[in-house]
Design a protein around this motif. Structure first.
Motif, PDB file in Angstrom:
ATOM      1  N   PRO A 194      67.217  77.113   0.961  1.00  0.00           N
ATOM      2  CA  PRO A 194      68.650  76.861   1.213  1.00  0.00           C
ATOM      3  C   PRO A 194      69.316  77.954   2.050  1.00  0.00           C
ATOM      4  N   VAL A 195      68.702  79.143   2.116  1.00  0.00           N
ATOM      5  CA  VAL A 195      69.311  80.256   2.863  1.00  0.00           C
ATOM      6  C   VAL A 195      68.418  80.676   4.019  1.00  0.00           C
ATOM      7  N   ILE A 196      67.582  79.774   4.508  1.00  0.00           N
ATOM      8  CA  ILE A 196      66.586  80.139   5.509  1.00  0.00           C
ATOM      9  C   ILE A 196      67.225  80.707   6.782  1.00  0.00           C
ATOM     10  N   ASP A 197      68.419  80.251   7.111  1.00  0.00           N
ATOM     11  CA  ASP A 197      69.083  80.738   8.330  1.00  0.00           C
ATOM     12  C   ASP A 197      69.496  82.199   8.224  1.00  0.00           C
ATOM     13  N   THR A 198      69.525  82.739   7.019  1.00  0.00           N
ATOM     14  CA  THR A 198      69.922  84.136   6.834  1.00  0.00           C
ATOM     15  C   THR A 198      68.724  85.076   6.819  1.00  0.00           C
ATOM     16  N   LEU A 199      67.505  84.532   6.837  1.00  0.00           N
ATOM     17  CA  LEU A 199      66.306  85.362   6.743  1.00  0.00           C
ATOM     18  C   LEU A 199      65.968  86.010   8.068  1.00  0.00           C
TER      19      LEU A 199
ATOM     20  N   ALA B 190      60.260  86.707   7.728  1.00  0.00           N
ATOM     21  CA  ALA B 190      60.361  85.926   6.491  1.00  0.00           C
ATOM     22  C   ALA B 190      60.507  84.442   6.798  1.00  0.00           C
ATOM     23  N   ARG B 191      61.328  84.120   7.815  1.00  0.00           N
ATOM     24  CA  ARG B 191      61.526  82.718   8.176  1.00  0.00           C
ATOM     25  C   ARG B 191      60.221  82.102   8.671  1.00  0.00           C
ATOM     26  N   ALA B 192      59.476  82.832   9.486  1.00  0.00           N
ATOM     27  CA  ALA B 192      58.216  82.312  10.009  1.00  0.00           C
ATOM     28  C   ALA B 192      57.208  82.070   8.894  1.00  0.00           C
ATOM     29  N   THR B 193      57.156  82.971   7.926  1.00  0.00           N
ATOM     30  CA  THR B 193      56.228  82.793   6.802  1.00  0.00           C
ATOM     31  C   THR B 193      56.623  81.588   5.963  1.00  0.00           C
ATOM     32  N   LEU B 194      57.911  81.448   5.678  1.00  0.00           N
ATOM     33  CA  LEU B 194      58.377  80.312   4.892  1.00  0.00           C
ATOM     34  C   LEU B 194      58.093  79.008   5.617  1.00  0.00           C
ATOM     35  N   ASP B 195      58.336  78.976   6.929  1.00  0.00           N
ATOM     36  CA  ASP B 195      58.035  77.779   7.710  1.00  0.00           C
ATOM     37  C   ASP B 195      56.544  77.470   7.701  1.00  0.00           C
ATOM     38  N   ALA B 196      55.726  78.528   7.795  1.00  0.00           N
ATOM     39  CA  ALA B 196      54.276  78.329   7.815  1.00  0.00           C
ATOM     40  C   ALA B 196      53.790  77.715   6.509  1.00  0.00           C
ATOM     41  N   PHE B 197      54.323  78.192   5.389  1.00  0.00           N
ATOM     42  CA  PHE B 197      53.951  77.604   4.100  1.00  0.00           C
ATOM     43  C   PHE B 197      54.440  76.166   4.002  1.00  0.00           C
ATOM     44  N   SER B 198      55.700  75.944   4.381  1.00  0.00           N
ATOM     45  CA  SER B 198      56.312  74.627   4.221  1.00  0.00           C
ATOM     46  C   SER B 198      55.646  73.571   5.076  1.00  0.00           C
ATOM     47  N   ASN B 199      55.193  73.967   6.263  1.00  0.00           N
ATOM     48  CA  ASN B 199      54.681  72.997   7.224  1.00  0.00           C
ATOM     49  C   ASN B 199      53.157  72.938   7.268  1.00  0.00           C
ATOM     50  N   ASP B 200      52.514  73.555   6.288  1.00  0.00           N
ATOM     51  CA  ASP B 200      51.046  73.561   6.256  1.00  0.00           C
ATOM     52  C   ASP B 200      50.569  72.665   5.120  1.00  0.00           C
ATOM     53  N   PRO B 201      50.273  71.404   5.411  1.00  0.00           N
ATOM     54  CA  PRO B 201      49.871  70.493   4.332  1.00  0.00           C
ATOM     55  C   PRO B 201      48.551  70.884   3.694  1.00  0.00           C
ATOM     56  N   GLN B 202      47.685  71.576   4.431  1.00  0.00           N
ATOM     57  CA  GLN B 202      46.386  71.928   3.883  1.00  0.00           C
ATOM     58  C   GLN B 202      46.519  72.956   2.759  1.00  0.00           C
ATOM     59  N   PHE B 203      47.355  73.984   2.966  1.00  0.00           N
ATOM     60  CA  PHE B 203      47.430  75.066   1.995  1.00  0.00           C
ATOM     61  C   PHE B 203      48.126  74.652   0.714  1.00  0.00           C
ATOM     62  N   LEU B 204      49.130  73.782   0.806  1.00  0.00           N
ATOM     63  CA  LEU B 204      49.927  73.417  -0.366  1.00  0.00           C
ATOM     64  C   LEU B 204      49.668  72.013  -0.891  1.00  0.00           C
ATOM     65  N   ARG B 205      49.131  71.133  -0.078  1.00  0.00           N
ATOM     66  CA  ARG B 205      49.071  69.722  -0.496  1.00  0.00           C
ATOM     67  C   ARG B 205      47.715  69.070  -0.287  1.00  0.00           C
ATOM     68  N   ASP B 206      46.691  69.853   0.003  1.00  0.00           N
ATOM     69  CA  ASP B 206      45.354  69.299   0.174  1.00  0.00           C
ATOM     70  C   ASP B 206      44.528  69.659  -1.062  1.00  0.00           C
ATOM     71  N   ASP B 207      44.358  68.685  -1.968  1.00  0.00           N
ATOM     72  CA  ASP B 207      43.695  68.973  -3.225  1.00  0.00           C
ATOM     73  C   ASP B 207      42.194  69.198  -3.071  1.00  0.00           C
ATOM     74  N   GLN B 208      41.643  68.868  -1.939  1.00  0.00           N
ATOM     75  CA  GLN B 208      40.236  69.170  -1.686  1.00  0.00           C
ATOM     76  C   GLN B 208      40.083  70.628  -1.241  1.00  0.00           C
ATOM     77  N   PHE B 209      40.969  71.061  -0.362  1.00  0.00           N
ATOM     78  CA  PHE B 209      40.916  72.436   0.141  1.00  0.00           C
ATOM     79  C   PHE B 209      41.501  73.424  -0.871  1.00  0.00           C
ATOM     80  N   GLY B 210      42.538  72.993  -1.576  1.00  0.00           N
ATOM     81  CA  GLY B 210      43.233  73.882  -2.504  1.00  0.00           C
ATOM     82  C   GLY B 210      42.310  74.443  -3.576  1.00  0.00           C
ATOM     83  N   GLY B 211      42.311  75.749  -3.711  1.00  0.00           N
ATOM     84  CA  GLY B 211      41.481  76.397  -4.712  1.00  0.00           C
ATOM     85  C   GLY B 211      40.052  76.641  -4.295  1.00  0.00           C
TER      86      GLY B 211
END
Length: 271
Positions: free
Chosen positions: A113-118, A122-143
């Motif tokens: 919610p405060v990404i514009d203030t980062l 910090a903003r680039a890291t948050l964007d990288a996590f948010s927009n990386d489906p493999q790291f956060l949402r790929d249950d085969q790759f995850g773990g």
């Protein structure tokens, strides 16, 4: 009634990470070092099983009850994911919560919610996590081992996983799926919890000067939300300072212990 100090460990460590600090917090109460779900001495989490920070918080609340600490004050000492669990647990404790010592709690989703203030990093890291489906949402790759390597190297430095002793790697591999669940929690709705604490609860927020910008941004957000919080920088250290730099971590934890003890003594005299 027993006063207790809950010492909550971070992702990929174990409850033993806080063992060297028990004597430091003992003036506040009985140190308790519960393990998160899926960590020793429990069995590893089965792949496919979903566990959230709220589940870990509920399990710790049960641990308090079973161990006879379901009454009396509770102080929370926590690192990284443990900080998210502690903040999620706090509302369950109500007025029993006496203080919080949080070393770089990873409430990454709370930054959206405060990404514009980062700042840019910090903003680039948050964007990288948010927009990386493999790291956060790929249950085969995850773990998987490749996923673990990426996680370890982010919080330390490139090549840290490969330099790790084989025995330590073997232990962490058994934690991979739970680690993936924890990273999803800090980047998901769970990380929006813990932002409604009473402003009377003493809070100490600590971060390392060499930690990633996104971790510093969480500290800044919490300091804004809780202006009474004490904010301490450990110069020359990173995110894993409680493991890699025990002496300076012990020093700031001792300061927190003395600070809370003084406040508690004053409240007893005025009551």
């Amino acid at each position: 009634m027993h006063a207790s100090v809950l010492m909550l460990h971070s992702t990929a460590t174990t409850a033993d990470m806080w063992a060297p600090y028990e004597s430091t917090v003992a003036p506040l109460g009985v140190p308790l070092r519960p393990a998160h779900i899926g960590y020793p001495p429990d069995r590893p989490l089965m792949r496919g099983q979903v566990v959230t920070a709220a589940d870990d918080a509920t399990a710790i609340a049960r641990h308090l009850a079973v161990s006879g600490h379901d009454a009396g004050t509770v102080d929370i000492v926590a690192h990284s994911y443990g900080g998210l669990v502690g903040l999620t647990l706090a509302p369950l404790l109500g007025t029993r919560l006496r203080s919080l010592f949080l070393f770089e709690p990873t409430l990454f989703a709370s930054l959206r919610p405060v990404i514009d203030t980062l700042d840019d990093e910090a903003r680039a890291t948050l964007d990288a996590f948010s927009n990386d489906p493999q790291f956060l949402r790929d249950d085969q790759f995850g773990g998987s081992e490749a996923w673990i390597e990426r996680f370890i190297d982010f919080w330390n430095r490139p090549g840290s996983w490969q330099r790790m002793p084989p025995a330590q790697q073997a232990v962490i591999r058994t934690l991979g799926w739970k680690m993936y669940q924890e990273v999803r929690s800090v980047n998901g709705p769970d990380a929006l919890e813990g932002l409604g604490l009473p402003h009377t609860v003493p809070i100490t927020l600590v971060y390392g000067s060499r930690t990633p910008a996104i971790a510093r941004a969480v500290i800044a957000l919490l300091a804004t939300r809780y202006p009474h919080a004490r904010v301490i920088t450990l110069e020359g250290t990173g995110h894993m300072a409680p493991v890699t730099h025990m002496e300076p971590t012990r020093d700031v934890l001792a300061e927190h212990t003395a600070y809370v003890s003084r406040i508690h003594a004053l409240s007893l005299r005025s009551s």
